[in-house]
Design a protein around this motif. Structure first.
Motif, short mmCIF file in Angstrom:
data_model
loop_
_atom_site.label_atom_id
_atom_site.label_comp_id
_atom_site.label_asym_id
_atom_site.label_seq_id
_atom_site.Cartn_x
_atom_site.Cartn_y
_atom_site.Cartn_z
N LEU A 145 -13.21 7.26 -122.44
CA LEU A 145 -14.25 6.36 -122.94
C LEU A 145 -14.48 5.21 -121.97
N ASP A 147 -13.96 5.34 -118.77
CA ASP A 147 -14.59 5.90 -117.59
C ASP A 147 -16.10 6.09 -117.81
N GLU A 148 -16.45 6.53 -119.00
CA GLU A 148 -17.87 6.71 -119.33
C GLU A 148 -18.62 5.38 -119.24
N HIS A 149 -18.01 4.34 -119.79
CA HIS A 149 -18.64 3.01 -119.73
C HIS A 149 -18.74 2.53 -118.28
N ARG A 152 -21.41 3.38 -115.72
CA ARG A 152 -22.72 2.74 -115.87
C ARG A 152 -22.69 1.23 -115.71
N THR A 186 -10.30 9.95 -113.90
CA THR A 186 -11.26 8.91 -114.29
C THR A 186 -11.69 8.11 -113.05
#
Length: 207
Positions: A145, A147-149, A152, A186
């Motif tokens: 989570l 890494d996803e943030h 961006r 990540t």
């Protein structure tokens, strides 16, 4: 007694390191007092009566008042500085990530680091052994989570470094210590770690 805040700590703890790192970024001096948690030094009658009745560290002492909980201590140090966003939403988002760190991240990644490095598998209780797989999966989910943030955004709350980043960095950068997580999975987290470590005032965990 010094006029500086006093950090009651165990230096190898990421929760204690958060406070030292926050103070370092702010160029704020703090006094440090070390306790060996493996010897039960935070469970003595003196500590429980005079420092923290919960028997845990870190505790930030401000004058004759004592503030337990690492993220609360970081906020006390950083309130009114560049490490707390000025924008109202960004401040709330900072808190959101700090709550995430204590609820989803630290209980899994930090706990497994402590279990594997300080307790050792040979000394696990049956309950600890049974909990490892679930904690490993939850820790991986937390890192994913993040890494996803970070794919961006450069930072967790607002356009700049905040205490949300410090709180999450403390145990993320040593996540591999347990042997159960790989930061290679990540890449955005790895770039964020390098970005934070390049910030002026950064001090390493051993410092």
């Amino acid at each position: 007694m010094s006029d500086w805040p006093i950090l009651h700590e165990y230096a190898a703890s990421g929760n204690c390191y958060k406070i030292r790192l926050t103070a370092a970024f702010l160029e704020m001096p703090i006094e440090r007092r070390e306790y060996d948690i493996m010897k039960g030094e935070t469970r003595t009658a003196d500590f429980l009566t005079n420092v923290n009745a919960n028997g845990r560290i870190p505790v930030l002492q401000i004058g004759d008042r004592f503030l337990p909980e690492s993220n609360a201590a970081c906020f006390w140090l950083a309130d009114g500085t560049h490490l707390v966003p000025h924008d109202r939403f960004d401040r709330a988002d900072m808190l959101r990530w700090m709550f995430f760190e204590q609820y989803n991240h630290e209980p899994n990644i930090a706990t497994l680091r402590f279990w594997m490095r300080w307790i050792g598998e040979a000394s696990f209780t049956d309950l600890q052994r049974a909990l490892v797989p679930a904690k490993q999966e939850a820790g991986k989910a937390a890192l994913a989570l993040m890494d996803e943030h970070l794919a961006r955004h450069d930072w967790f709350a607002g356009p700049d470094l905040s205490i949300a980043d410090i709180a999450l960095y403390a145990y993320t950068h040593v996540a591999e210590d347990s042997g159960l997580f790989s930061l290679g999975d990540t890449p955005a987290v790895q770039r964020w770690i390098a970005r934070l470590e390049a910030e002026p005032g950064f001090v390493a965990m051993a410092g």
